[in-house]
Design an enzyme around this catalytic site. Structure first.
Site, PDB file in Angstrom:
ATOM      1  N   ASP A 132       0.854  -1.175   0.000  1.00  0.00           N
ATOM      2  CA  ASP A 132       0.000   0.000   0.000  1.00  0.00           C
ATOM      3  C   ASP A 132       0.901   1.240   0.000  1.00  0.00           C
ATOM      4  O   ASP A 132       2.110   1.151   0.254  1.00  0.00           O
ATOM      5  CB  ASP A 132      -0.886  -0.038   1.250  1.00  0.00           C
ATOM      6  CG  ASP A 132      -1.776   1.177   1.367  1.00  0.00           C
ATOM      7  OD1 ASP A 132      -2.370   1.581   0.355  1.00  0.00           O
ATOM      8  OD2 ASP A 132      -1.867   1.727   2.480  1.00  0.00           O
TER       9      ASP A 132
ATOM     10  N   ASP B 228      -0.456   5.094   0.838  1.00  0.00           N
ATOM     11  CA  ASP B 228      -0.861   6.039   1.879  1.00  0.00           C
ATOM     12  C   ASP B 228      -1.015   5.330   3.220  1.00  0.00           C
ATOM     13  O   ASP B 228      -1.748   4.352   3.339  1.00  0.00           O
ATOM     14  CB  ASP B 228      -2.184   6.709   1.503  1.00  0.00           C
ATOM     15  CG  ASP B 228      -2.072   7.530   0.221  1.00  0.00           C
ATOM     16  OD1 ASP B 228      -1.050   8.214   0.056  1.00  0.00           O
ATOM     17  OD2 ASP B 228      -3.001   7.476  -0.608  1.00  0.00           O
TER      18      ASP B 228
END
Length: 332
Positions: free
Chosen positions: A48, A50
Site C-alpha cells: 500500500d 498512503d
C-alpha cells in the site's frame, strides 16, 4: 500498467540518492545490512502507499488544502461507507474539487508528507536482492509517482512499479479527472477481471521457481490482501492489524520498514535452508496463487473475483455501495 517482476540493477550499499530540500524525510537508520544475502527464492513485494510508505494520505492532503476541504471530504467518505454514493462518484467529486496546478498542489505535499524513516533503506535492500517492489493504490498514479520522484529521486523511483488509476490534469489546474482502469459505471469490469484470471495460468516465475508473495499494508483498503499473501506485514495499532487479530490471520506487525527488512531476511534464510529455493515457499499460502499468477504474467492485480464477500467493501467500496443500493431497492 504492468506489475514489476524484472531484476533491478544493484546499487552500492548505503547509496540511496539525495533528498531535495524542504522535504520531510526523517533521517534513515542503517542498523540493518542491505547487501545481497545470496538466497535463490524469488520474492515479490506488493505494498500500500498512503499510511504505509507515507504516513499521510496524498489525496486528503490535496483535498483539504486545495479542494473540497476536510469537512466536506469526511462527509463524502461517510456517504461511501453508508452506501449512499459509489466510490467512483465520490472520488470524482473530490478530485474534481481541486482547482490548483499540479506543481502548486505538490508544494503542500512536500510540506506535509512524511515518509517511513526506514523505507529508503528497505528499497535499497530490495534492489540489491532482486526483489521487485510494487505499489498498489486507489490513488492517482501521476501524484504517487511525483511523490516518489521527489522523496527517492527519479532513478530509484523508476524501479518501483505503481498500479493505480491514471489521471487527466489540465495545465492550469482547473480540471483533475481520474482515468479509471475500467470504463464501467463502477470503474471495474468484473467480466474482464474473470477473463484475465482464466488467462493467468502459470504459478511459476520466469526461472521456474515459485515466488514468495509479500504484502505490506495498514488499513481498510488492505484487508482483502491479508488473505492473499504468503507473508503479511501490518502496521502496528491500525485497522489491518485489528482485522488480522479478529479473524485469526497470520501476520507480522511492523513499526517501520526496518522491521520488515529484518523479518524478510530471516524468512529468506529459513526458506533457503529448507528448500534451496525449489518447490513451494516455506510460508506458502494457496490464496497467494492469485498474486503469483498476476506477477508471472505482468498483469494488473484485480482480485475482486476471488475476494470473500465480507471483505469486498474494504477494497472495492464501489461494489459494496452498489450492493447496498440494490438491497435498498428490494426493500421498497
Amino acid at each position: 500498467m504492468a506489475v514489476s517482476t524484472a531484476k533491478a540493477p544493484s546499487i552500492p550499499n548505503g547509496v540511496i540518492g539525495a533528498n531535495p530540500e524542504n522535504l520531510k524525510a526523517p533521517k534513515v537508520s542503517y542498523g540493518v545490512p542491505t547487501e545481497n544475502i545470496g538466497t535463490k527464492r524469488k520474492i515479490i513485494c506488493f505494498s500500500d502507499f498512503d499510511g504505509t510508505i507515507f504516513m499521510q494520505d496524498t489525496g486528503h492532503v490535496l483535498f483539504d488544502a486545495h479542494g473540497c476541504g476536510a469537512e466536506r471530504r469526511e462527509l463524502l467518505e461517510q456517504q461511501i461507507k453508508s452506501g449512499e454514493r459509489s466510490f467512483k462518484d465520490v472520488s470524482e467529486e473530490m478530485w474534481g474539487s481541486l482547482k490548483v496546478p499540479f506543481d502548486d498542489g505538490f508544494d503542500v505535499m512536500k510540506q506535509t508528507l512524511e515518509i517511513d524513516r526506514d523505507f529508503k533503506q528497505f528499497h535499497e535492500f530490495c534492489i540489491n536482492n532482486d526483489i521487485p517492489f510494487n505499489v498498489i493504490s486507489a490513488g492517482l498514479k501521476p501524484v504517487l509517482r511525483r511523490v516518489l520522484d521527489q522523496f527517492l529521486g527519479e532513478t530509484l523511483s523508476s524501479q518501483i512499479d505503481i498500479v493505480a488509476n491514471d489521471a487527466q490534469i489540465s495545465e492550469d489546474g482547473s480540471e483533475w479527472k481520474p482515468i479509471w482502469r475500467h470504463e464501467s459505471e463502477l470503474g471495474h469490469d468484473k467480466a474482464l477481471s474473470i477473463a484475465e484470471y482464466r488467462d493467468a495460468a502459470s504459478l511459476e516465475s520466469e526461472d521456474g521457481t515459485i515466488p514468495m508473495i509479500v504484502f505490506i499494508g495498514d488499513g481498510l483498503s488492505d484487508l482483502p490482501a491479508a488473505r492473499h499473501a504468503d507473508v503479511l506485514f501490518a502496521r502496528k495499532g491500525l485497522r489491518l492489524e485489528e482485522y488480522c487479530i479478529e479473524h485469526k490471520i497470520a501476520y507480522i506487525p511492523f513499526e517501520t520498514f526496518a522491521d520488515i527488512q529484518r523479518e524478510i531476511t530471516k524468512i529468506m534464510k529459513k526458506d533457503e535452508e529448507k528448500t534451496h529455493g525449489k518447490g513451494m515457499p516455506t510460508n506458502y499460502n494457496p490464496r497467494a496463487n492469485l498474486w503469483r499468477r498476476i506477477s508471472s504474467k505482468n498483469q494488473i492485480p484485480k482480485y475482486i473475483a476471488q475476494t470473500p464477500k465480507e471483505d469486498r467493501m474494504f477494497l472495492w467500496p464501489e461494489t459494496f455501495s452498489e450492493l447496498k443500493q440494490m438491497e435498498a431497492l428490494h426493500a421498497q
